[in-house]
Design a protein around this motif. Structure first.
Motif, PDB file in Angstrom:
ATOM      1  N   LEU A 189      44.737 -25.925 -11.113  1.00 25.38           N
ATOM      2  CA  LEU A 189      43.969 -24.998 -10.230  1.00 25.38           C
ATOM      3  C   LEU A 189      42.740 -25.650 -10.014  1.00 25.38           C
ATOM      4  N   ARG A 190      42.128 -25.411  -8.793  1.00 24.66           N
ATOM      5  CA  ARG A 190      40.775 -25.673  -8.626  1.00 24.66           C
ATOM      6  C   ARG A 190      40.124 -24.726  -7.660  1.00 24.66           C
ATOM      7  N   LEU A 191      38.749 -24.545  -7.793  1.00 18.96           N
ATOM      8  CA  LEU A 191      37.916 -23.723  -6.991  1.00 18.96           C
ATOM      9  C   LEU A 191      37.186 -24.721  -6.121  1.00 18.96           C
ATOM     10  N   ARG A 192      37.227 -24.571  -4.782  1.00 21.18           N
ATOM     11  CA  ARG A 192      36.503 -25.479  -3.864  1.00 21.18           C
ATOM     12  C   ARG A 192      35.480 -24.458  -2.825  1.00 21.18           C
ATOM     13  N   ASP A 193      34.358 -24.929  -2.709  1.00 20.86           N
ATOM     14  CA  ASP A 193      33.646 -24.278  -1.546  1.00 20.86           C
ATOM     15  C   ASP A 193      34.101 -24.642  -0.165  1.00 20.86           C
ATOM     16  N   ALA A 194      33.438 -24.052   0.759  1.00 27.99           N
ATOM     17  CA  ALA A 194      34.003 -24.225   2.092  1.00 27.99           C
ATOM     18  C   ALA A 194      33.787 -25.688   2.688  1.00 27.99           C
ATOM     19  N   ARG A 195      33.126 -26.451   1.919  1.00 35.12           N
ATOM     20  CA  ARG A 195      33.040 -28.094   2.397  1.00 35.12           C
ATOM     21  C   ARG A 195      33.984 -28.764   1.612  1.00 35.12           C
ATOM     22  N   GLY A 196      34.727 -28.266   0.549  1.00 34.06           N
ATOM     23  CA  GLY A 196      35.461 -28.841  -0.030  1.00 34.06           C
ATOM     24  C   GLY A 196      35.156 -29.469  -1.268  1.00 34.06           C
ATOM     25  N   THR A 197      33.936 -29.266  -1.854  1.00 35.91           N
ATOM     26  CA  THR A 197      33.676 -29.562  -3.036  1.00 35.91           C
ATOM     27  C   THR A 197      33.872 -28.740  -4.049  1.00 35.91           C
ATOM     28  N   GLU A 198      34.235 -29.479  -5.308  1.00 36.59           N
ATOM     29  CA  GLU A 198      34.763 -28.643  -6.287  1.00 36.59           C
ATOM     30  C   GLU A 198      33.820 -27.910  -7.137  1.00 36.59           C
ATOM     31  N   LEU A 199      34.190 -26.532  -7.482  1.00 38.42           N
ATOM     32  CA  LEU A 199      33.137 -25.780  -8.253  1.00 38.42           C
ATOM     33  C   LEU A 199      33.305 -25.856  -9.941  1.00 38.42           C
ATOM     34  N   CYS A 200      32.500 -25.933 -10.361  1.00 46.62           N
ATOM     35  CA  CYS A 200      32.484 -25.890 -11.887  1.00 46.62           C
ATOM     36  C   CYS A 200      33.104 -24.465 -12.478  1.00 46.62           C
ATOM     37  N   GLY A 201      33.878 -24.814 -13.737  1.00 46.71           N
ATOM     38  CA  GLY A 201      33.962 -23.419 -14.623  1.00 46.71           C
ATOM     39  C   GLY A 201      35.209 -23.274 -14.373  1.00 46.71           C
ATOM     40  N   ASP A 202      35.682 -22.129 -14.925  1.00 48.17           N
ATOM     41  CA  ASP A 202      37.199 -21.602 -14.947  1.00 48.17           C
ATOM     42  C   ASP A 202      37.376 -21.177 -13.444  1.00 48.17           C
ATOM     43  N   PRO A 203      38.514 -21.806 -12.631  1.00 41.66           N
ATOM     44  CA  PRO A 203      38.568 -21.194 -11.253  1.00 41.66           C
ATOM     45  C   PRO A 203      38.730 -20.076 -11.125  1.00 41.66           C
ATOM     46  N   ILE A 204      39.430 -19.168 -12.122  1.00 35.48           N
ATOM     47  CA  ILE A 204      39.855 -17.829 -11.690  1.00 35.48           C
ATOM     48  C   ILE A 204      38.684 -17.023 -12.009  1.00 35.48           C
ATOM     49  N   SER A 205      37.849 -17.289 -13.281  1.00 33.40           N
ATOM     50  CA  SER A 205      36.831 -16.427 -13.280  1.00 33.40           C
ATOM     51  C   SER A 205      35.689 -16.576 -12.118  1.00 33.40           C
ATOM     52  N   CYS A 206      35.787 -17.889 -12.041  1.00 36.19           N
ATOM     53  CA  CYS A 206      34.616 -17.928 -10.837  1.00 36.19           C
ATOM     54  C   CYS A 206      35.032 -17.389  -9.735  1.00 36.19           C
ATOM     55  N   ALA A 207      36.235 -17.345  -9.209  1.00 36.01           N
ATOM     56  CA  ALA A 207      36.899 -16.844  -7.983  1.00 36.01           C
ATOM     57  C   ALA A 207      36.495 -15.113  -8.015  1.00 36.01           C
ATOM     58  N   VAL A 208      36.712 -14.596  -9.284  1.00 37.63           N
ATOM     59  CA  VAL A 208      36.390 -13.266  -9.529  1.00 37.63           C
ATOM     60  C   VAL A 208      35.061 -12.919  -9.305  1.00 37.63           C
ATOM     61  N   THR A 209      34.245 -13.895  -9.841  1.00 38.98           N
ATOM     62  CA  THR A 209      32.737 -13.540  -9.729  1.00 38.98           C
ATOM     63  C   THR A 209      32.382 -13.584  -8.238  1.00 38.98           C
ATOM     64  N   LEU A 210      32.937 -14.465  -7.385  1.00 37.92           N
ATOM     65  CA  LEU A 210      32.599 -14.471  -5.973  1.00 37.92           C
ATOM     66  C   LEU A 210      33.338 -13.223  -5.331  1.00 37.92           C
ATOM     67  N   LEU A 211      34.439 -12.711  -5.434  1.00 40.31           N
ATOM     68  CA  LEU A 211      35.119 -11.465  -5.158  1.00 40.31           C
ATOM     69  C   LEU A 211      34.156 -10.289  -5.405  1.00 40.31           C
ATOM     70  N   ARG A 212      33.598 -10.157  -6.658  1.00 39.13           N
ATOM     71  CA  ARG A 212      32.844  -9.100  -6.960  1.00 39.13           C
ATOM     72  C   ARG A 212      31.359  -9.021  -6.097  1.00 39.13           C
ATOM     73  N   ALA A 213      31.067 -10.335  -5.601  1.00 39.80           N
ATOM     74  CA  ALA A 213      29.944 -10.372  -4.891  1.00 39.80           C
ATOM     75  C   ALA A 213      30.062 -10.212  -3.376  1.00 39.80           C
ATOM     76  N   GLY A 214      31.308  -9.926  -2.999  1.00 33.17           N
ATOM     77  CA  GLY A 214      31.651  -9.597  -1.523  1.00 33.17           C
ATOM     78  C   GLY A 214      32.098 -10.861  -0.997  1.00 33.17           C
ATOM     79  N   ARG A 215      32.383 -11.932  -1.425  1.00 29.86           N
ATOM     80  CA  ARG A 215      32.836 -13.250  -0.628  1.00 29.86           C
ATOM     81  C   ARG A 215      34.152 -13.069  -0.573  1.00 29.86           C
ATOM     82  N   VAL A 216      34.490 -14.076   0.540  1.00 24.92           N
ATOM     83  CA  VAL A 216      35.862 -14.135   0.865  1.00 24.92           C
ATOM     84  C   VAL A 216      36.500 -15.372   0.317  1.00 24.92           C
ATOM     85  N   VAL A 217      37.647 -15.024  -0.329  1.00 20.87           N
ATOM     86  CA  VAL A 217      38.268 -16.457  -1.125  1.00 20.87           C
ATOM     87  C   VAL A 217      39.629 -16.666  -0.351  1.00 20.87           C
TER      88      VAL A 217
END
Length: 745
Positions: A189-217
């Motif tokens: 599993l990987r988490l990438r930004d809209a440009r395709g760059t891989e984001l650091c950290g646990d992908p699920i935890s980071c995705a949850v952080t984005l969702l809590r901040a009102g982002r679209v994943v």
């Protein structure tokens, strides 16, 4: 001396990829039998020998105790001479011969895998791709049959020693489970930004952080990408709606478990069984007052489309987020769902802020299925993940292979051979290039999977349909045209395992009629081979043709003409009302869908639409379900029978002018339509002697109308057939076409 018995057993049905060979292996060893089992192009082949009593018990238990995900169609047993096997083994698959093996639908993560997922001591703790013989991806990863790892998108992932040991251990739950993997050897599993760059950290935890901040994943699931936001976050839901260009159509919501789901919707035992079953569809359920869901999720809708997690990834996301998610198809409005990583980054880059992706490829895209409990039975409204490609059984077998190309809206195709009819997963509307490509590629994939080479190609009579054009471009086959509403009724017959004749009531938006008009409110005498049009809703002009579909107020003008010029709808469109009401040169239609549109506009519910059927859907939402009043509509005939829909519209206008509550008016209108259908069917019973009625067409997705109609028809002594396994809308048309072509062969 014990006399040995040997039998060769061939099992057909959904028996590959569901743990059937391990089950056979364990059963044979428990009974002290020898022999072997292997997959072939038609199913599972077993050679078994031993004591007579043991072989007899084996044959009984083979069907009685078969794995939960299997579905046995036929067992063929042939006696033979014992070969002297010393043990029972699982042999290599035999890919030779004509392919007739079935492929299982994708299945939700089982309880045993979920326990491992949550266990910190387990080597698959929090591993998003956990699965076993009883769950996980199937159809969406299969490239061919027999169902072996090399013919799936897992072929590139070599098993580590631990996984290989489980895979080859007859006593293990993952014995010959083809998608078996773990963090050491499986997809990542990987988490990438809209440009395709891989984001650091646990992908699920980071995705949850984005969702809590009102982002679209964007989240890659089993059959494609979803777009996710926190369901209670109004700003996030509104942002998603704006970016996706989905103005009004409701979003689906995923809850972590039944307890969380019950805070959102009214859920009885039947609904709970649907939500927790292996198919895990979206279930349309009554919304609780005060449910913690943003307004923009389901604008003005008394129901929510609710589902529970069906992959380990979903479970992990929902558990960490601790609140429900909007989980809607990963597409721009009306496009097919994105399922390839590069395509998703391109198409969804302007919508999603981040992408939760993985490197297990999806071979076949499959959107979520949608079901609803209607008139006491579950009806599939969109048949896709969890149901396709499992076949339906035809009452009249197809003696020659058939391809049915369906309609253009809610497109599906159907392949039929013998008694099996394979209705494809929901594909979308064919006016989109990517959907048309999926349609063509899907036909080739199904033909290869199930070893079907069509000799007959069935199609709609409307020449402008892209599905019809594709059908007519296929060379070297017999072409069979099937009238749209006959296909609807034939689909209902096939869904119920019947062949007719029946009184068929086909109510939908539009279909190409045999008389040059646009049909849609039809009463047919129909069986699988043909039909006779016995009656219909009285025709009215459809001002502007296709414009009247997009602008329901035009149908109000067509029905009312110069009556009630003081109504709000006439004042809202005063600049054009007179010209539209005159409707010079407009095509004539008997469409029930356009009748509902007219009433929706009259009541101020919807003057223009942003998705197909919106005006009628919102009219149903407005209707008071407790209302028992009935608007009258004249029924004349037969010869032909005519139902005067204009009577209903005028009754609506009169009550509206008198200040009657719109919810009451909408309720009386629905009751009036149900009463008119029943009176028409009683009249036709007197003329034909037919006592069974089949209800089909998209209008019968309306729960209030369906329930009132079924209730009245049964009270009048009719046996009523309605859809259960395939949609009443155009998603079921291909099955009807296939059933007709098979019956005519």
């Amino acid at each position: 001396m014990t006399t040995l018995k040997r039998v060769d057993v061939h099992v057909e049905g959904i028996v590959q990829g569901v743990g059937f060979r391990p089950f056979v292996y364990s059963l044979a060893n428990r009974l002290g039998l020898t022999g072997r089992v292997h997959n072939d192009a038609n199913g599972v082949h077993i050679e078994v020998e031993g004591a007579h009593t043991g072989v007899a018990e084996f044959l009984t238990a083979l069907e009685r105790d078969a794995p939960a995900l299997s579905e046995i169609e036929r067992v063929t047993v042939v006696s033979g001479e014992p070969a002297g096997h010393s043990e029972f083994t699982i042999a290599a698959s035999d890919p030779s011969g004509t392919r007739h093996a079935l492929v299982s639908a994708d299945s939700a993560t089982c309880d045993a895998c979920l326990r491992e997922l949550a266990d910190p001591a387990d080597r698959r703790h929090r591993y998003p791709f956990i699965n076993c013989t009883e769950c996980g991806p199937r159809f969406t990863i299969v490239r061919g049959v027999p169902y072996d790892r090399l013919l799936t998108t897992m072929a590139g992932f070599g098993m580590c020693d631990d996984c290989a040991r489980e895979y080859h251990d007859p006593g293990d739950r993952r014995f010959h489970a083809q998608p078996t993997c773990c963090p050491a050897c499986g997809p990542r599993l990987r988490l990438r930004d809209a440009r395709g760059t891989e984001l650091c950290g646990d992908p699920i935890s980071c995705a949850v952080t984005l969702l809590r901040a009102g982002r679209v994943v964007a989240v890659k699931g089993l059959g494609g990408f979803h777009l996710a936001v926190a369901a209670a976050d109004e700003r996030a839901a509104a942002t998603l709606r704006a970016r996706k260009h989905r103005e009004d159509k409701p979003f689906a919501v995923m809850a972590a478990d039944l307890a969380q789901a019950r805070r959102l919707c009214e859920i009885d035992d039947a609904a709970a069984a649907l939500l927790t079953g292996r198919a895990r569809p979206i279930v349309l359920l009554p919304r609780r007052a005060g449910a913690p869901v943003a307004t923009s999720v389901a604008l003005g809708n008394r129901s929510l489309g609710l589902m529970l997690p069906y992959t380990a990834l979903h479970h992990l996301l929902l558990a960490e987020l601790a609140e429900p998610l909007v989980l809607t198809s990963g597409n721009v409005s009306d496009e097919p769902i994105a399922y390839e990583d590069a395509d998703a980054l391109t198409r969804l880059g302007g919508i999603a802020d981040a992408f939760l992706i993985h490197d297990r490829a999806i071979h076949t895209r499959a959107d979520d299925s949608v079901v609803r409990r209607m008139s006491g039975e579950v009806t599939v409204l969109r048949r896709a993940r969890g149901y396709a490609p499992e076949p339906l059984v035809l009452r009249r077998p197809a003696p020659r292979p058939v391809l049915a190309c369906g309609a253009d809206l809610r497109s599906t195709f159907c392949l039929a051979q013998g008694r099996r009819a394979f209705v494809s997963q929901h594909l979308g509307d064919l006016d989109k290039h990517d959907t048309l490509r999926s349609f063509v590629e899907g036909i080739d994939h199904y033909c290869g999977l199930f070893g079907i080479r069509p000799e007959i190609v069935a199609h709609d009579l409307r020449p402008g349909y892209l599905s019809t054009r594709h059908a007519l471009e296929i060379q070297g086959v017999e072409h069979v045209g099937v009238q749209h509403h006959h296909a609807h009724i034939a689909s209902c017959l096939a869904d119920n395992g019947e062949s007719g004749p029946v009184i068929g009531v086909a109510f939908d938006g539009l279909g190409h009629g045999t008389d040059g008009t646009l049909w849609g409110g039809e009463f047919l005498r129909a069986d699988l081979t043909g039909f006779e049009r016995l009656g219909h809703l009285a025709c009215v002009p459809m001002p502007g043709g296709p414009a009247a579909i997009r602008q329901p107020w035009r149908m109000a003008a067509a029905y009312l003409r110069d009556d009630h010029p003081d109504l709000d709808v006439a004042r809202r469109h005063a600049d054009h009302w007179a010209d539209v009401a005159a409707a010079p040169g407009s095509p004539l239609t008997s469409s029930a869908g356009r009748l509902f549109d007219a009433v929706s506009a009259l009541l101020g519910v919807r003057d223009t639409i942003t998705y197909e059927g919106q005006a009628a859907i919102e009219l149903e939402q407005r209707a008071d379900p407790a209302e028992t009043g009935v608007y009258p509509a004249a029924v004349t005939g037969p010869g032909p029978l005519l139902v005067q829909g204009g009577d209903l519209v005028r009754a609506v206008a009169e009550d509206l002018a008198a200040g009657t509550d719109p919810g009451v008016i909408a309720g009386r209108f629905h009751n009036g339509v149900a009463a008119a259908i029943t009176r028409a069917c009683v009249t036709l019973r007197q003329a034909t002697g037919l006592t069974a009625v089949a209800l089909s067409g998209g209008v019968f997705q309306n729960v209030l109308l369906l329930e009132r109609t079924v209730e009245r028809l049964r009270a009048a002594g009719f046996r009523v057939l309605r859809h259960v396994r395939v949609p009443p809308n155009d998603g079921g048309i291909s099955l009807g076409q296939a059933a007709v072509a098979a019956a005519r062969s």
